[in-house]
Write a protein that holds these residues in place. Structure first.
Motif, PDB file in Angstrom:
ATOM      1  N   ALA A  70       6.236  -0.504   0.465  1.00 55.72           N
ATOM      2  CA  ALA A  70       6.164  -1.905   0.000  1.00 55.72           C
ATOM      3  C   ALA A  70       7.141  -1.995  -1.180  1.00 55.72           C
ATOM      4  O   ALA A  70       8.252  -1.501  -1.073  1.00 55.72           O
ATOM      5  N   LYS A  71       6.712  -2.545  -2.279  1.00 51.65           N
ATOM      6  CA  LYS A  71       7.506  -2.678  -3.514  1.00 51.65           C
ATOM      7  C   LYS A  71       9.018  -2.857  -3.250  1.00 51.65           C
ATOM      8  O   LYS A  71       9.454  -3.954  -2.965  1.00 51.65           O
ATOM      9  N   GLY A  72       9.814  -1.797  -3.353  1.00 53.69           N
ATOM     10  CA  GLY A  72      11.266  -1.924  -3.308  1.00 53.69           C
ATOM     11  C   GLY A  72      11.837  -2.555  -2.046  1.00 53.69           C
ATOM     12  O   GLY A  72      12.889  -3.193  -2.098  1.00 53.69           O
TER      13      GLY A  72
ATOM     14  N   LEU B  40       1.898   9.695   3.939  1.00 52.96           N
ATOM     15  CA  LEU B  40       2.553   9.629   2.631  1.00 52.96           C
ATOM     16  C   LEU B  40       2.536   8.192   2.141  1.00 52.96           C
ATOM     17  O   LEU B  40       2.863   7.264   2.890  1.00 52.96           O
ATOM     18  N   ASP B  41       2.145   8.011   0.887  1.00 57.28           N
ATOM     19  CA  ASP B  41       2.221   6.704   0.246  1.00 57.28           C
ATOM     20  C   ASP B  41       3.509   6.679  -0.571  1.00 57.28           C
ATOM     21  O   ASP B  41       3.586   7.246  -1.656  1.00 57.28           O
ATOM     22  N   GLU B  42       4.536   6.045   0.010  1.00 59.15           N
ATOM     23  CA  GLU B  42       5.829   5.927  -0.693  1.00 59.15           C
ATOM     24  C   GLU B  42       6.049   4.492  -1.162  1.00 59.15           C
ATOM     25  O   GLU B  42       7.183   4.015  -1.256  1.00 59.15           O
ATOM     26  N   VAL B  43       4.942   3.816  -1.468  1.00 60.10           N
ATOM     27  CA  VAL B  43       5.060   2.424  -1.915  1.00 60.10           C
ATOM     28  C   VAL B  43       5.919   2.338  -3.187  1.00 60.10           C
ATOM     29  O   VAL B  43       6.737   1.436  -3.327  1.00 60.10           O
ATOM     30  N   GLN B  44       5.725   3.304  -4.096  1.00 60.07           N
ATOM     31  CA  GLN B  44       6.496   3.266  -5.344  1.00 60.07           C
ATOM     32  C   GLN B  44       7.724   4.181  -5.311  1.00 60.07           C
ATOM     33  O   GLN B  44       8.798   3.811  -5.785  1.00 60.07           O
ATOM     34  N   CYS B  45       7.594   5.362  -4.728  1.00 57.89           N
ATOM     35  CA  CYS B  45       8.679   6.351  -4.803  1.00 57.89           C
ATOM     36  C   CYS B  45       9.688   6.195  -3.662  1.00 57.89           C
ATOM     37  O   CYS B  45      10.735   6.846  -3.680  1.00 57.89           O
TER      38      CYS B  45
ATOM     39  N   ALA C 121      -4.379   9.461  -7.861  1.00 61.19           N
ATOM     40  CA  ALA C 121      -3.668   8.672  -6.855  1.00 61.19           C
ATOM     41  C   ALA C 121      -3.887   7.184  -7.071  1.00 61.19           C
ATOM     42  O   ALA C 121      -4.860   6.767  -7.702  1.00 61.19           O
ATOM     43  N   PHE C 122      -2.983   6.389  -6.533  1.00 61.73           N
ATOM     44  CA  PHE C 122      -3.148   4.935  -6.496  1.00 61.73           C
ATOM     45  C   PHE C 122      -2.658   4.443  -5.150  1.00 61.73           C
ATOM     46  O   PHE C 122      -1.537   4.738  -4.747  1.00 61.73           O
ATOM     47  N   HIS C 123      -3.523   3.726  -4.449  1.00 62.68           N
ATOM     48  CA  HIS C 123      -3.141   3.221  -3.129  1.00 62.68           C
ATOM     49  C   HIS C 123      -3.376   1.722  -2.993  1.00 62.68           C
ATOM     50  O   HIS C 123      -3.406   1.207  -1.876  1.00 62.68           O
ATOM     51  N   GLY C 124      -3.534   1.017  -4.117  1.00 64.06           N
ATOM     52  CA  GLY C 124      -3.706  -0.424  -4.061  1.00 64.06           C
ATOM     53  C   GLY C 124      -5.111  -0.849  -4.411  1.00 64.06           C
ATOM     54  O   GLY C 124      -5.979  -0.018  -4.693  1.00 64.06           O
ATOM     55  N   ARG C 125      -5.347  -2.169  -4.390  1.00 68.21           N
ATOM     56  CA  ARG C 125      -6.584  -2.740  -4.933  1.00 68.21           C
ATOM     57  C   ARG C 125      -7.519  -3.320  -3.884  1.00 68.21           C
ATOM     58  O   ARG C 125      -8.497  -3.971  -4.229  1.00 68.21           O
TER      59      ARG C 125
ATOM     60  N   ASN D 258       2.460  -7.462   3.770  1.00 66.28           N
ATOM     61  CA  ASN D 258       2.988  -8.204   2.619  1.00 66.28           C
ATOM     62  C   ASN D 258       2.839  -7.447   1.315  1.00 66.28           C
ATOM     63  O   ASN D 258       3.231  -7.947   0.270  1.00 66.28           O
ATOM     64  N   SER D 259       2.238  -6.266   1.364  1.00 70.63           N
ATOM     65  CA  SER D 259       1.967  -5.540   0.126  1.00 70.63           C
ATOM     66  C   SER D 259       1.616  -4.092   0.436  1.00 70.63           C
ATOM     67  O   SER D 259       1.353  -3.730   1.592  1.00 70.63           O
ATOM     68  N   GLY D 260       1.570  -3.296  -0.627  1.00 72.66           N
ATOM     69  CA  GLY D 260       1.219  -1.891  -0.482  1.00 72.66           C
ATOM     70  C   GLY D 260      -0.219  -1.704  -0.034  1.00 72.66           C
ATOM     71  O   GLY D 260      -0.515  -0.867   0.825  1.00 72.66           O
TER      72      GLY D 260
HETATM   73  C1  LIG Z   1       1.814  -0.405  -6.126  1.00 74.77           C
HETATM   74  C2  LIG Z   1       1.277   0.640  -5.247  1.00 74.77           C
HETATM   75  C3  LIG Z   1       0.381   0.332  -4.204  1.00 74.77           C
HETATM   76  C4  LIG Z   1      -0.174  -1.050  -4.001  1.00 74.77           C
HETATM   77  O1  LIG Z   1       0.811  -1.980  -3.699  1.00 74.77           O
HETATM   78  P1  LIG Z   1       0.501  -3.535  -3.843  1.00 74.77           P
HETATM   79  O2  LIG Z   1       1.718  -4.197  -3.285  1.00 74.77           O
HETATM   80  O3  LIG Z   1       0.259  -3.819  -5.295  1.00 74.77           O
HETATM   81  O4  LIG Z   1      -0.710  -3.825  -3.032  1.00 74.77           O
HETATM   82  C5  LIG Z   1      -0.021   1.356  -3.379  1.00 74.77           C
HETATM   83  N1  LIG Z   1       0.425   2.618  -3.541  1.00 74.77           N
HETATM   84  C6  LIG Z   1       1.282   2.942  -4.532  1.00 74.77           C
HETATM   85  C7  LIG Z   1       1.772   4.352  -4.642  1.00 74.77           C
HETATM   86  C8  LIG Z   1       1.727   1.973  -5.423  1.00 74.77           C
HETATM   87  O5  LIG Z   1       2.556   2.312  -6.413  1.00 74.77           O
END
Ligand SMILES: *Cc1c(COP(=O)(O)O)cnc(C)c1O
Length: 397
Positions: free
Chosen positions: A242-244, A213-218, A128-132, A94-96
């Protein structure tokens, strides 16, 4: 007294009640041009007719059933993703950050099943950012994410911004995988140059470790290819999205090769909501639009238009802006004044953008934004820049 909504966000005093394409509207009728798209979420803009139809049609039939049963909408979306990508198999979240949780579990199980239960360490990068979630913050490792939250999930090694020699030096018997965003989003729209991504793939192959690869945003068309790594002609073993993909409906996924997912047998992972009929019906509609080569070409063309305009602003306001970064419609302006000042000036022009680390402002419009709205955005950003420049001059006097 604490607010009834837990105060984990410093919210801007904006109150949107309606969205139309690339526009957000307040109750009083004020219209804002939305170049944040819910942080790269509303891939087809707000209230896209095809998404509204697909959502409401599915809502009339069936919202949710458990993953204990077959879900045709989920099967359909998984088939499409497998057809379109490197992946052989997909798990829906349901989320990144849930995609990050599963990714970490999958990597550990992979090596466990191969008889290397101490190969648990994942190499990650600064910015990097991989979520919370616990795995997400441990993976990123930044102090602002982890401070105060007690013992971190072990198993991550944090390196400075990508350098092949330091990666190679960091790899040892315990290394299980490397995780990287092809373009860092929260980190300030920092693209990984092609040769770096190719080099990381080669390192992973040489040392027999997995590439995540974390492509949640890109991902999902944001850069003008369906997934950003396609620009570098490499393939990961596991990819988080996730996201898009949900276009505004909460949906994420982990895509993997058959080999990388080989430990994920029945009972090894689950999710109550993940991949339910409503989410997957919407996700499937989003994917049908975004995966169209003509749509993706248009993202690149529009990205070029926006980039050109932004470069003009960098030239015109060299005291305010340093440079333009990014690809397609995932663009950042590195600022010389605090990015929060630029952000506020944009709000004053009814223009929505998103701040990022490294003193960057992000422009992440809907992928189907019109050329006219791009011109309007550049006009509003110019006016915001004028206001910022005015303040700079006043301060200098
Ligand atoms: C937003 C983001 C996440 C986390 O996604 P959430 O849906 O907020 O949990 C993880 N990785 C990247 C690269 C993001 O931009």
């Amino acid at each position: 007294m604490i607010s009834s909504v837990m105060p984990t966000y410093a919210r801007a005093p904006l109150n949107f009640v309606k969205g139309e394409g690339s526009w957000l509207i307040e109750a009083n009728g004020q219209r804002f041009l939305d170049f944040g798209a819910g942080i790269a979420v509303n891939a087809l803009g707000h209230a896209h007719p095809a998404l509204v139809t697909r959502l409401t049609e599915q809502a009339q039939k069936l919202w949710h059933v458990s993953n204990l049963y077959n879900i045709p909408q989920q099967q359909d979306l998984a088939d499409k993703l497998v057809e379109l990508t490197f992946a052989d198999t997909v798990f829906f979240t349901n989320s990144g950050t849930e995609s990050c949780e599963l990714t970490v579990k999958m990597v550990r199980k992979y090596w466990y099943e191969k008889g290397f239960s101490d190969r648990v360490e994942i190499i990650a990068f600064e910015g990097a950012f991989h979520g919370r979630s616990s795995a997400g913050i441990a993976a990123a490792g930044a102090e602002k994410l982890v401070k105060g939250f007690g013992p971190m999930l072990p198993g991550f090694k944090h390196l400075d911004w990508v350098n092949h020699d330091t990666i190679e030096a960091a790899i040892d018997q315990k290394t299980a995988a490397v995780i990287v965003e092809p373009i860092q989003g929260e980190g300030g729209i920092r693209p990984l140059p092609d040769k770096y991504l190719k080099g990381i793939r080669a390192l992973c192959d040489r040392h027999d470790i997995l590439l995540i690869l974390d492509e949640v945003q890109c991902g999902v068309g944001r850069t003008g290819r369906l997934f950003a790594h396609e620009w570098s002609n490499i393939e990961p073993d596991i990819m988080m999205i996730a996201k898009g993909i949900g276009g505004g409906f909460p949906l994420g996924a982990v895509l993997a090769t058959e080999d990388a997912a080989s430990g994920m047998t029945a009972g090894s992972h689950g999710s109550t909501y993940g991949g339910n009929p409503l989410a997957c019906a919407v996700g499937s509609e989003v994917l049908d639009h975004v995966a169209d080569p003509e749509f993706l070409e248009n993202v690149s063309r529009k990205g070029g238009l926006l980039t050109q305009g932004l470069m003009g602003l960098v030239d015109g306001y060299s005291d305010l802006f340093d440079s333009v970064r990014g690809l397609g419609l995932m663009l950042g302006l590195k600022c010389k004044v605090p990015n929060t000042e630029v952000l506020r000036a944009c709000y004053d022009e009814n223009f929505i953008i998103v701040p990022a680390a490294d003193n960057v402002i992000r422009l992440l419009p809907p992928l189907n934004v019109s050329d006219d709205d791009i011109k309007e955005a550049l006009y509003r950003l110019d006016k915001a820049a004028q206001a910022c420049a005015g303040k700079l001059n006043e301060a200098a006097l």
